[in-house]
Design an enzyme around this catalytic site. Sequence first.
Site, PDB file in Angstrom:
ATOM      1  N   SER B 256     -72.336  17.890 -18.865  1.00 11.70           N
ATOM      2  CA  SER B 256     -73.594  17.627 -18.088  1.00 11.70           C
ATOM      3  C   SER B 256     -73.208  17.487 -16.900  1.00 11.70           C
ATOM      4  O   SER B 256     -72.022  16.038 -17.035  1.00 11.70           O
ATOM      5  CB  SER B 256     -74.323  17.714 -18.832  1.00 11.70           C
ATOM      6  OG  SER B 256     -74.544  16.000 -18.910  1.00 11.70           O
ATOM      7  N   GLU B 277     -65.424  18.554 -14.998  1.00 11.09           N
ATOM      8  CA  GLU B 277     -66.243  19.485 -14.610  1.00 11.09           C
ATOM      9  C   GLU B 277     -67.576  20.058 -15.765  1.00 11.09           C
ATOM     10  O   GLU B 277     -67.793  20.051 -17.175  1.00 11.09           O
ATOM     11  CB  GLU B 277     -65.573  20.749 -15.851  1.00 11.09           C
ATOM     12  CG  GLU B 277     -65.471  22.727 -15.077  1.00 11.09           C
ATOM     13  CD  GLU B 277     -66.089  22.981 -16.327  1.00 11.09           C
ATOM     14  OE1 GLU B 277     -67.411  22.997 -15.710  1.00 11.09           O
ATOM     15  OE2 GLU B 277     -66.356  23.827 -17.096  1.00 11.09           O
ATOM     16  N   CYS B 311     -71.495  27.016 -18.211  1.00 12.79           N
ATOM     17  CA  CYS B 311     -72.093  26.529 -16.768  1.00 12.79           C
ATOM     18  C   CYS B 311     -71.771  27.139 -15.642  1.00 12.79           C
ATOM     19  O   CYS B 311     -72.553  27.044 -14.662  1.00 12.79           O
ATOM     20  CB  CYS B 311     -70.732  25.073 -16.731  1.00 12.79           C
ATOM     21  SG  CYS B 311     -69.227  24.817 -17.129  1.00 12.79           S
TER      22      CYS B 311
END
Lengths: 320, 497
Positions: B256, B277, B311
């Site tokens: 996150s 990332e 994501c």
Amino acid sequence: MSEPTDASGPTPRRATAPVPPATAGATPVPEASRSGRVGVRKTYKLYLGGAFPRSESRRSYLVRAADGSPLANASLASRKDVRDAVAAARRAQPGWAGATAYNRGQVLYRVAEMLEDRAAQFVDAVAAAEGIGRDEASREVGDAIDRVVWNAGWADKLAQVAGSANPVAGPYFNFSLPEPVGVVGVVAPAASSLLGLVSVALPPLVSGSTVVVLASEGRPLPAVTLGEVLATSDVPGGVVNVLTGRTAEIAPVLAAHRDVDALDLAGADASSAADLERAAAGNVKRVVRAEPGADWHGDPGMRRLLAFVETKTVWHTVGT
Amino acid sequence: MSGSPRPAAPDAPAAGSVASSRFGYAPAPESRSVVSIRPSYGLFVDGEFVEPASGAYFPTVDPATEETLAQVAEAGGDDVDRAVAAAGRAQRDVWGPMRGSERAKYLFRVARLLQERSREIAVLESLDNGKPIRESRDVDVPLAAAHFFYYAGWADKLPYAGFGPAPRPVGVAGQVVPWNFPLLMAAWKLAPALAAGNTCVLKPAETTPLSALLLAEILQQADLPPGVVNVLTGAGATGAALVAHPGVSKVAFTGSTEVGKSIQSALAGSGKRLTLELGGKAANIVFEDAPLSQAVEGIVNGIFFNQGHVCCAGSRLLVQESVAGPVVEALQRRIGTLRVGDPLDKNTDLGAINSRPQLDKIRELADSGERDGATRWSPACSLPGRGYWFPPTVFTGVSPAHRIAREEIFGPVLSVLTFRTPEEAVAKANNTTYGLSAGVWTEKGSRILWMAEHLRAGVVWANTFNRFDPASPFGGYRESGFGREGGRHGLEAYLDV
């Protein structure tokens, strides 16, 4: 900005200037020449959005030569000046990034031409700021001009060296390109007032980012004069913004600013670097760390050019 | 209902023609017997499975049944010390000095072993994660093997990678990976690090540790020298101790944005290398001239792949106003045919939500969408009684200010917005603090390239979505993180250049 076709194209757009732009030719002038003429002293101001305003705070500070003698007053930039400079850099960024790489290269090369033209002035300024002889200062200025030329040449080559076509396992054409990160905050080296400055201020420009530069606190005058060169080199207003003042006061504002995408902490001192890096985490800034005592004379390599690009990868289907 | 462009109210999920269009399939479950799960797992340190210093274990559960699969060791500070020390020794004495061509052969071995044991790994991944076996079998495991195969080939070619004539490894890499693609994310982290001569301490996610532990067994099988890869299971505290450890020179984190910021902040002044990332809120942009049936497949794949636990998921559909009605209608008809249920059933399209906290988060955000005034729609679908489930959900009438248009939901929830011009599409797509990915659907080539140029995202898919490849750099702009994984670019994070 509209896209100038070459370096002699449209003159840079300037924000409405609260004060007229400073003019060139501002080597510290003796108080009075032998003829008895009283010299005209230069006011050193900020370079912000293509104009040369004083600090909105109306503060200034006394800049001394390496031997302690007073040189001039420089503007003491405030937090508000930092925010104004970031806003100017943000406004200028799409136009600068949207110019062709060839055009950016020519504009940056024009900076080298203007610097060369005023080399003697910069030799005096660097010698006074750094407390070195004219021979050594000449080498500094020469290296700085060559560094500008080096960066200018990269503008239309970086994508070929840093980009790629990627052989993915499927019916896709897949390529990666470097794109500008956006607005870069730069804490210029404290000691190397011109060579160090151009070594950190220019790499973000190559790929199309714009910069807010905090000049060396103790040696800010060559940076202000560089602003005058930029203003007359077809660099659009706002692409480079130069602030002078107390690094400890304004660097944290720059590091924490939400509209700054990346930071070059080259000139941050060891005691504040960690705090600046921590502030940068607030919006996941890309950070080049502090380099106290760096030698700026060697081959700069591609590190800074690559630090301020984002790699974008595009997939496109292949089919009939 | 399927004939109406108007989405149904949430309390009256589409029924009738939509539901009846889903013809029956007999169950086609993949066999669980291909994988043997041990009752408990130690930590993988210095080539062996060892007890955690504290003796503490925690359960990992099958999110589709809420049954405990195994007990897993919880690594503490002493374990982190041990693992980092082992990795440091291995880097200095064995893996760093080893010729690249020799390192390469170990990595090729790992790639082959992953391929050979792919069925077993896929079943384990679906059990621990809840993702459909079709995806773990066809995406996660083959791509993980492909990453090892790709980077194996780089190990003896590093001077040609464009990072100088003599690039050196960084040292010990501390790598923290998420639960959405447990094995694949481990492969993304380990393969380039090992190819470049670094050694690794890997921290898999708390809720999905089993495939990383199976990978550790595979590394043993490959005779990878002890200490080159260490696997520490645990929760957030374990990860925090790992990234803060002074013996770690390089930190790589996928997860996150909130945790990513805290890691960047914690590492300030440490001199450690860092790549992040993080989250995303991708726009999937459909123009009126797009091949609409392909686009609908791409929208479905973009948001419902892996239950939306992605994501780079295409969680914001930006559809040109002139085709919004037909696109939403076709989308709802297609979603009506999706099968939600047993992850091990080969016909399943959407599996289980990975954990109770994640399910709660998805519910909370979806409820906020209703409260904010957007219109919620889900197809008629019966969810299993046990386990964590969320139906595919579409919100229409979404404003860019709504939380469901701004926050990463990380679940099977799509927000539909409209636009009129390419400029407006770009402005809306870029109106986010994230910048991981984007999709563009149009038949016009010059528009694709113009859009690709203006979208502030690390990956742009044109007339496709959610494609991944080891040769293709992946990573974000802005608060989606920095650094790239995959391709030549992915080596940079692990080389001292």
